[in-house]
Design a protein around this motif. Structure first.
Motif, PDB file in Angstrom:
ATOM      1  N   ILE A 228      71.030  82.132  30.774  1.00 30.77           N
ATOM      2  CA  ILE A 228      70.124  81.060  29.968  1.00 30.77           C
ATOM      3  C   ILE A 228      71.054  80.757  28.744  1.00 30.77           C
ATOM      4  N   GLU A 229      71.081  79.317  28.494  1.00 32.92           N
ATOM      5  CA  GLU A 229      71.936  79.079  27.282  1.00 32.92           C
ATOM      6  C   GLU A 229      70.716  79.003  26.092  1.00 32.92           C
ATOM      7  N   VAL A 230      71.072  79.590  25.122  1.00 36.30           N
ATOM      8  CA  VAL A 230      70.053  79.428  23.865  1.00 36.30           C
ATOM      9  C   VAL A 230      70.755  78.731  22.811  1.00 36.30           C
TER      10      VAL A 230
ATOM     11  N   MET B 240      74.165  77.645  17.008  1.00 29.61           N
ATOM     12  CA  MET B 240      75.080  78.321  18.015  1.00 29.61           C
ATOM     13  C   MET B 240      74.579  78.255  19.325  1.00 29.61           C
ATOM     14  N   GLU B 241      75.283  77.836  20.244  1.00 30.56           N
ATOM     15  CA  GLU B 241      74.843  77.986  21.639  1.00 30.56           C
ATOM     16  C   GLU B 241      75.424  79.554  22.106  1.00 30.56           C
ATOM     17  N   ILE B 242      74.473  80.283  22.549  1.00 29.59           N
ATOM     18  CA  ILE B 242      74.845  81.562  23.193  1.00 29.59           C
ATOM     19  C   ILE B 242      74.506  81.536  24.586  1.00 29.59           C
ATOM     20  N   VAL B 243      75.429  81.867  25.363  1.00 29.55           N
ATOM     21  CA  VAL B 243      75.615  81.390  26.983  1.00 29.55           C
ATOM     22  C   VAL B 243      75.611  82.593  27.526  1.00 29.55           C
ATOM     23  N   SER B 244      74.396  82.992  28.367  1.00 27.98           N
ATOM     24  CA  SER B 244      74.540  84.338  29.224  1.00 27.98           C
ATOM     25  C   SER B 244      75.289  84.316  30.423  1.00 27.98           C
TER      26      SER B 244
HETATM   27 MG   LIG Z   1      75.828  75.248  27.854  1.00 26.67          MG
END
Ligand SMILES: [Mg+2]
Ligand SMILES: Nc1ncnc2c1ncn2[C@@H]1O[C@H](COP(=O)(O)OP(=O)(O)OP(=O)(O)O)[C@@H](O)[C@H]1O
Ligand SMILES: [Mg+2]
Length: 515
Positions: A42-44, A183-187
């Motif tokens: 997931i990209e939040v 903020m892009e939080i990338v899992s």
């Molecule tokens: Mg992304």
């Protein structure tokens, strides 16, 4: 591009957690799709809860603000304007990264990602493509022992908003949101079911709110998710992912993942390959649909932003933030349980906070202040059962609570020491909510004559006399020897005393009066 070293201890911890999570998942086979493994990453995008935008001094806003009233020349990409990084956004980003146990880098940089859309006046979004400020974190989910690795966290700008009015054939652009910090939080692709994906977003939401970094509100768009889904036969390597854009609730996100998993499985079972695509989700039909294929993927022409120097963070700055980190949700839950609360009560309190506006006093903080020097279990009962219950009956939430910490504390004390009964306590609480008074509960109990008989003199005699006067026929029946009827008069005593009378004492007193 910078090469970032991972701390050795962090590496082993992440590996250990990932392995543990993996074996537990193996044991829990998913019978929706036997033989298949569903993989989700997931990209939040979380809007940063900062007063000003990421690179300009205009204020951030929500839906309530009239369109195009929070737009500086920079946000509208006027020639000659230059970005100036807002330190508050950096601080909240670092706070989030530390809460996610990520490596915060001493040096990172900003890049331009080019694409052309009416709500992006400069023609590019500033992001951190090549050197994000934090990498290699992780999040242990609330639901079980699943551990999701976080690949990276980057700072970037939000876009404006465009709306289309088909009646007038008119597109409107609102630049209030343009340039707001995200903020892009990338899992990593570490989730194995729609439920784990849901738990990930909920856990992350609670964490963002706890550190004050974001409202995390999906309905209002301050938290948006792109989910990447792939499917592979158990034991085989990862399949081709499709990315589903712009999901605005946890529920729909889980439905979208389920639908996408079935779509992939059907294609693979027919012997077709899944093409890599960017897809949308139709909530009404619960289906995903093609937005663009990999071949049509835009060329973003990433380049370092020449107007922004590298972002340098010194160790002392990061340490100061580390020292002032608030309590994180897992620690809060453990502390509440250690005080004697059940897990359920702890979760109820924490869930209220998960839904609250950042900045408003939370239910946990309220509980902590009321419980200081009191019996925690009694206090949590009054808050989660009585207060929340009565607020719910009034269609209000904890955010509408006007009962002060002092009032709640005194109310608990009055009941605990037996000066009023539990039932009378509820009456006092209802009265306080009805009248929105700031009077102390003891004054209200006095006014309503709710003090228990022992402490209130011969109240019982007076209540009995009043009940007998109110029910003359029943009183006569008792006088004629029909003792059973006394119970009806006892009921009236309880009613008059608002539940404060001792029923057995009332029965004895009535029989003495009437025989
Ligand atoms: Mg992304
Ligand atoms: N096989 C896979 N199955 C499911 N998810 C995957 C798979 N491979 C990668 N992912 C996930 O896809 C996401 C990729 O996000 P990332 O931001 O790195 O790139 P992107 O989607 O190509 O770029 P953009 O930010 O422009 O959307 C990550 O969350 C990652 O975990
Ligand atoms: Mg993506």
């Amino acid at each position: 591009m910078l090469v970032h070293a991972r701390k050795p201890w962090q590496f082993t911890r992440i590996l250990r957690c990932a392995r543990l999570a993996h074996t537990e998942r193996e044991a829990r086979k998913d019978d929706r799709w036997p033989g298949w493994e569903v993989v989700v990453g997931i990209e939040v995008h979380a809007q940063i809860k900062s007063r000003a935008k990421l690179f300009s001094e205009s204020w951030t806003s929500d839906y309530s603000v009239p369109p195009n009233t929070r737009v500086s020349p920079y946000d509208a990409a006027f020639p000659g304007t230059l970005p100036r990084l807002n330190p508050q956004c950096v601080e909240l980003g670092v706070r989030t990264a530390l809460a996610l146990d990520a490596n915060v880098h001493r040096q990172s940089a900003f890049d331009r990602k080019h694409y052309f859309y009416a709500d992006l006046p400069s023609g590019y979004q500033i992001t951190q493509h090549y050197a994000p400020f934090a990498t290699d974190g992780g999040l242990k989910l609330d639901n079980d022992n699943t551990f999701v690795r976080i690949k990276q966290i980057q700072l970037e700008q939000d876009t404006g908003k465009s709306t289309f009015d088909p009646l007038q054939g008119l597109s409107s652009i609102d630049l209030n949101r343009a340039g707001t910090g995200l903020m892009e939080i990338v899992s990593e692709p570490d989730m194995r079911s729609p439920e784990e994906a849901g738990a990930y977003v909920r856990t992350l939401q609670a964490l963002l709110r706890a550190v004050g970094a974001s409202d995390g509100n999906m309905e209002q768009g301050s938290l948006r998710c792109d989910v990447n889904v792939s499917v592979n036969r158990k034991g085989a390597g990862l399949g081709t992912r499709c990315e589903i854009k712009n999901l605005n609730s946890v529920k729909f996100m889980m439905v979208a993942i389920t639908a996408e998993a079935y779509r992939h499985i059907e294609m693979l079972e027919r012997g077709e390959a899944v093409p890599q695509e960017t897809r949308g989700f139709n909530e009404a039909s619960a289906e995903t649909y093609t937005l663009r294929s990999k071949e049509d993927a835009p060329d973003y022409r990433y380049m370092p932003d020449p107007n922004l120097p590298p972002l340098l963070l010194d160790e002392a700055y990061i340490d100061t933030i580390r020292r002032t980190m608030p309590e994180l949700p897992p620690a809060t839950r453990a502390r509440l349980i250690a005080l004697g609360l059940s897990k359920r009560d702890a979760d109820v309190l924490m869930d209220i906070d998960a839904g609250r506006d950042v900045g408003a006093e939370g239910a946990v903080a309220y509980f902590d202040r009321v419980a200081a020097g009191r019996e925690p279990k009694a206090v949590v009962n009054w808050i989660t059962h009585e207060l929340l219950g009565q607020l719910a009956k009034r269609r209000e939430t904890f955010a509408d609570n006007l009962i002060s910490v002092a009032q709640m504390g005194e109310l608990v004390d009055l009941v605990q020491v037996g000066r009023i009964t539990g039932t009378a306590g509820k009456t006092v609480l209802r009265q306080m909510l009805d009248t929105r008074t700031s009077d102390p509960p003891s004054m209200i109990a006095e006014q309503l004559a709710l003090f228990s008989a022992q402490s209130g003199g011969d109240a019982l005699g007076a209540w009995c006399a009043e009940a007998v006067a109110a029910l003359p026929d029943e009183a006569d029946a008792v006088r004629r020897g029909n003792v059973k009827v006394v119970n009806k008069i006892v009921g009236r005593v309880m009613q008059i005393s608002r539940g404060t009378a001792d029923a057995r004492a009332a029965r004895d007193a009535l029989l003495k009066m009437l025989q």
